[in-house]
Design a protein around this motif. Structure first.
Motif, PDB file in Angstrom:
ATOM      1  N   HIS A 145      -5.945  11.369  36.690  1.00 18.48           N
ATOM      2  CA  HIS A 145      -6.219  10.637  35.449  1.00 18.48           C
ATOM      3  C   HIS A 145      -6.691   9.218  35.744  1.00 18.48           C
ATOM      4  O   HIS A 145      -7.672   8.734  35.153  1.00 18.48           O
ATOM      5  CB  HIS A 145      -4.968  10.595  34.573  1.00 18.48           C
ATOM      6  CG  HIS A 145      -5.075   9.581  33.468  1.00 18.48           C
ATOM      7  ND1 HIS A 145      -5.730   9.833  32.286  1.00 18.48           N
ATOM      8  CD2 HIS A 145      -4.623   8.285  33.397  1.00 18.48           C
ATOM      9  CE1 HIS A 145      -5.693   8.750  31.524  1.00 18.48           C
ATOM     10  NE2 HIS A 145      -5.023   7.806  32.168  1.00 18.48           N
ATOM     11  N   LEU A 146      -5.989   8.532  36.650  1.00 20.54           N
ATOM     12  CA  LEU A 146      -6.329   7.151  36.960  1.00 20.54           C
ATOM     13  C   LEU A 146      -7.660   7.044  37.690  1.00 20.54           C
ATOM     14  O   LEU A 146      -8.373   6.041  37.562  1.00 20.54           O
ATOM     15  CB  LEU A 146      -5.227   6.520  37.812  1.00 20.54           C
ATOM     16  CG  LEU A 146      -3.860   6.340  37.145  1.00 20.54           C
ATOM     17  CD1 LEU A 146      -2.824   5.905  38.177  1.00 20.54           C
ATOM     18  CD2 LEU A 146      -3.932   5.322  36.006  1.00 20.54           C
ATOM     19  N   GLY A 147      -7.970   8.055  38.490  1.00 22.71           N
ATOM     20  CA  GLY A 147      -9.200   8.031  39.273  1.00 22.71           C
ATOM     21  C   GLY A 147      -9.042   7.369  40.618  1.00 22.71           C
ATOM     22  O   GLY A 147     -10.029   7.072  41.293  1.00 22.71           O
ATOM     23  N   PHE A 148      -7.809   7.143  41.030  1.00 20.60           N
ATOM     24  CA  PHE A 148      -7.542   6.576  42.348  1.00 20.60           C
ATOM     25  C   PHE A 148      -6.133   6.966  42.769  1.00 20.60           C
ATOM     26  O   PHE A 148      -5.317   7.391  41.930  1.00 20.60           O
ATOM     27  CB  PHE A 148      -7.711   5.052  42.362  1.00 20.60           C
ATOM     28  CG  PHE A 148      -6.914   4.315  41.311  1.00 20.60           C
ATOM     29  CD1 PHE A 148      -5.578   3.967  41.530  1.00 20.60           C
ATOM     30  CD2 PHE A 148      -7.493   3.961  40.101  1.00 20.60           C
ATOM     31  CE1 PHE A 148      -4.852   3.286  40.574  1.00 20.60           C
ATOM     32  CE2 PHE A 148      -6.770   3.272  39.133  1.00 20.60           C
ATOM     33  CZ  PHE A 148      -5.453   2.941  39.369  1.00 20.60           C
ATOM     34  N   HIS A 185      -1.782   4.738  29.379  1.00 20.73           N
ATOM     35  CA  HIS A 185      -2.967   4.206  30.052  1.00 20.73           C
ATOM     36  C   HIS A 185      -4.231   4.642  29.312  1.00 20.73           C
ATOM     37  O   HIS A 185      -5.121   3.818  29.022  1.00 20.73           O
ATOM     38  CB  HIS A 185      -2.991   4.708  31.503  1.00 20.73           C
ATOM     39  CG  HIS A 185      -4.147   4.211  32.312  1.00 20.73           C
ATOM     40  ND1 HIS A 185      -5.328   4.917  32.423  1.00 20.73           N
ATOM     41  CD2 HIS A 185      -4.314   3.085  33.052  1.00 20.73           C
ATOM     42  CE1 HIS A 185      -6.158   4.260  33.198  1.00 20.73           C
ATOM     43  NE2 HIS A 185      -5.579   3.140  33.597  1.00 20.73           N
ATOM     44  N   GLY A 186      -4.312   5.926  28.972  1.00 19.52           N
ATOM     45  CA  GLY A 186      -5.484   6.425  28.262  1.00 19.52           C
ATOM     46  C   GLY A 186      -5.626   5.795  26.889  1.00 19.52           C
ATOM     47  O   GLY A 186      -6.738   5.428  26.461  1.00 19.52           O
ATOM     48  N   ASN A 187      -4.510   5.645  26.185  1.00 19.71           N
ATOM     49  CA  ASN A 187      -4.549   5.061  24.849  1.00 19.71           C
ATOM     50  C   ASN A 187      -4.992   3.602  24.894  1.00 19.71           C
ATOM     51  O   ASN A 187      -5.809   3.160  24.070  1.00 19.71           O
ATOM     52  CB  ASN A 187      -3.166   5.177  24.202  1.00 19.71           C
ATOM     53  CG  ASN A 187      -3.163   4.698  22.769  1.00 19.71           C
ATOM     54  OD1 ASN A 187      -3.899   5.219  21.930  1.00 19.71           O
ATOM     55  ND2 ASN A 187      -2.341   3.706  22.466  1.00 19.71           N
ATOM     56  N   ASP A 188      -4.474   2.843  25.855  1.00 18.41           N
ATOM     57  CA  ASP A 188      -4.834   1.435  25.931  1.00 18.41           C
ATOM     58  C   ASP A 188      -6.293   1.241  26.344  1.00 18.41           C
ATOM     59  O   ASP A 188      -6.953   0.302  25.876  1.00 18.41           O
ATOM     60  CB  ASP A 188      -3.896   0.700  26.885  1.00 18.41           C
ATOM     61  CG  ASP A 188      -2.513   0.507  26.278  1.00 18.41           C
ATOM     62  OD1 ASP A 188      -2.416   0.426  25.043  1.00 18.41           O
ATOM     63  OD2 ASP A 188      -1.526   0.452  27.030  1.00 18.41           O
ATOM     64  N   LEU A 189      -6.807   2.125  27.185  1.00 14.63           N
ATOM     65  CA  LEU A 189      -8.231   2.049  27.521  1.00 14.63           C
ATOM     66  C   LEU A 189      -9.096   2.346  26.300  1.00 14.63           C
ATOM     67  O   LEU A 189     -10.139   1.713  26.093  1.00 14.63           O
ATOM     68  CB  LEU A 189      -8.565   3.027  28.646  1.00 14.63           C
ATOM     69  CG  LEU A 189      -8.185   2.602  30.063  1.00 14.63           C
ATOM     70  CD1 LEU A 189      -8.544   3.716  31.053  1.00 14.63           C
ATOM     71  CD2 LEU A 189      -8.894   1.307  30.461  1.00 14.63           C
ATOM     72  N   ARG A 190      -8.666   3.296  25.466  1.00 12.94           N
ATOM     73  CA  ARG A 190      -9.417   3.602  24.241  1.00 12.94           C
ATOM     74  C   ARG A 190      -9.408   2.420  23.285  1.00 12.94           C
ATOM     75  O   ARG A 190     -10.423   2.098  22.661  1.00 12.94           O
ATOM     76  CB  ARG A 190      -8.829   4.841  23.558  1.00 12.94           C
ATOM     77  CG  ARG A 190      -9.225   6.153  24.211  1.00 12.94           C
ATOM     78  CD  ARG A 190      -8.825   7.350  23.367  1.00 12.94           C
ATOM     79  NE  ARG A 190      -7.371   7.494  23.284  1.00 12.94           N
ATOM     80  CZ  ARG A 190      -6.644   8.145  24.174  1.00 12.94           C
ATOM     81  NH1 ARG A 190      -7.228   8.716  25.228  1.00 12.94           N
ATOM     82  NH2 ARG A 190      -5.335   8.261  24.025  1.00 12.94           N
ATOM     83  N   ILE A 191      -8.257   1.747  23.181  1.00 11.44           N
ATOM     84  CA  ILE A 191      -8.185   0.570  22.313  1.00 11.44           C
ATOM     85  C   ILE A 191      -9.119  -0.520  22.817  1.00 11.44           C
ATOM     86  O   ILE A 191      -9.858  -1.141  22.033  1.00 11.44           O
ATOM     87  CB  ILE A 191      -6.739   0.043  22.235  1.00 11.44           C
ATOM     88  CG1 ILE A 191      -5.852   1.051  21.504  1.00 11.44           C
ATOM     89  CG2 ILE A 191      -6.696  -1.318  21.542  1.00 11.44           C
ATOM     90  CD1 ILE A 191      -4.378   0.699  21.519  1.00 11.44           C
ATOM     91  N   ALA A 192      -9.107  -0.767  24.124  1.00 14.81           N
ATOM     92  CA  ALA A 192      -9.998  -1.781  24.705  1.00 14.81           C
ATOM     93  C   ALA A 192     -11.455  -1.461  24.399  1.00 14.81           C
ATOM     94  O   ALA A 192     -12.257  -2.352  24.081  1.00 14.81           O
ATOM     95  CB  ALA A 192      -9.771  -1.876  26.208  1.00 14.81           C
ATOM     96  N   ASP A 193     -11.808  -0.174  24.475  1.00  9.10           N
ATOM     97  CA  ASP A 193     -13.172   0.245  24.166  1.00  9.10           C
ATOM     98  C   ASP A 193     -13.476   0.066  22.684  1.00  9.10           C
ATOM     99  O   ASP A 193     -14.545  -0.419  22.310  1.00  9.10           O
ATOM    100  CB  ASP A 193     -13.369   1.708  24.587  1.00  9.10           C
ATOM    101  CG  ASP A 193     -14.797   2.175  24.421  1.00  9.10           C
ATOM    102  OD1 ASP A 193     -15.699   1.556  25.024  1.00  9.10           O
ATOM    103  OD2 ASP A 193     -15.023   3.146  23.668  1.00  9.10           O
ATOM    104  N   ASP A 194     -12.517   0.433  21.833  1.00 13.80           N
ATOM    105  CA  ASP A 194     -12.723   0.342  20.384  1.00 13.80           C
ATOM    106  C   ASP A 194     -12.927  -1.100  19.928  1.00 13.80           C
ATOM    107  O   ASP A 194     -13.736  -1.362  19.023  1.00 13.80           O
ATOM    108  CB  ASP A 194     -11.530   0.938  19.629  1.00 13.80           C
ATOM    109  CG  ASP A 194     -11.467   2.457  19.729  1.00 13.80           C
ATOM    110  OD1 ASP A 194     -12.479   3.063  20.128  1.00 13.80           O
ATOM    111  OD2 ASP A 194     -10.398   3.024  19.414  1.00 13.80           O
ATOM    112  N   ILE A 195     -12.183  -2.033  20.547  1.00 20.06           N
ATOM    113  CA  ILE A 195     -12.310  -3.428  20.128  1.00 20.06           C
ATOM    114  C   ILE A 195     -13.395  -4.172  20.911  1.00 20.06           C
ATOM    115  O   ILE A 195     -13.655  -5.346  20.654  1.00 20.06           O
ATOM    116  CB  ILE A 195     -10.966  -4.186  20.239  1.00 20.06           C
ATOM    117  CG1 ILE A 195     -10.510  -4.278  21.706  1.00 20.06           C
ATOM    118  CG2 ILE A 195      -9.905  -3.523  19.384  1.00 20.06           C
ATOM    119  CD1 ILE A 195      -9.218  -5.076  21.898  1.00 20.06           C
TER     120      ILE A 195
END
Length: 201
Positions: free
Chosen positions: A44-47, A103-113
């Motif tokens: 999921h993290l990619g690393f 982690h996934g949810n917070d990345l989506r929020i960062a993208d949304d805002i």
């Protein structure tokens, strides 16, 4: 692997104290994370996970053993049990799946805002106050190989909090065992036990 060794030692001390003094809190600890758990999180993290975090999760996969879920529009929400909140600020030690979800949810929020600095892909949530956007994360994106701990909250961008997970857990272990210490997470707090669970005053 000095930091991983320090994490292993400090967490062993914390668990031993919980088992002896706060059994309800100890019972909130999950069994060790499996190879599949670690791989799924890493994918999921990619690393690859920082060694210190993998060591911790392979001792106990979070403090969420007594938690439940409730249906919400679009999925489910984790409902933390009071015994899960074993850290001084009432934070829960996140298991692998909870890390993935947050982690996934917070990345989506960062993208949304439209603010990529609000949450970076290299930030791994490890402790969280589940009733608010507050907790501690590991910053796995440092070029020098260090993995500092950052604190985040609703109104602020994450800021450096501790040099390592080893430092964080060491301070908690010292306070539980000796009632003293100057750990960043325990500063100004003292542990007591109520109904078999650890409570931080």
């Amino acid at each position: 692997m000095p930091h991983a060794d320090g994490v292993r030692s400090s967490w062993t001390r914390i668990v031993r104290w919980l088992e002896e003094h706060a059994p309800a809190s100890a019972q909130a600890l999950n069994p060790p994370a499996t190879d599949a758990d670690i791989q799924r999180l890493s994918d999921h993290l990619g690393f690859r996970l920082p060694q210190s975090l993998e060591t911790w999760l392979r001792q106990n996969n979070g403090s969420t053993a007594k938690d439940s879920t409730t249906a919400v529009p679009g999925g489910f929400r984790l409902v933390p049990h009071v015994d899960s909140r074993i850290f001084p600020g009432g934070e829960v030690f996140l298991d692998c799946q909870s890390i993935i979800n947050q982690h996934g949810n917070d990345l989506r929020i960062a993208d949304d805002i439209g603010d990529e600095e609000w949450w970076m892909p290299s930030w791994i949530p490890v402790l969280a106050e589940t009733d608010a956007h507050y907790g501690l994360i590991l910053d796995a994106g440092q070029l020098n190989g260090s993995v500092p701990v950052l604190a985040y909250r609703e109104t602020d961008y994450p800021k450096r909090y501790a040099s390592s997970l080893e430092e964080l857990l060491g301070g908690v272990a010292d306070m539980l065992e000796h009632g003293r210490g100057d750990g960043v997470l325990t500063r100004g707090r003292r542990p007591s036990v109520q109904d078999g669970r650890v409570v931080w005053d």
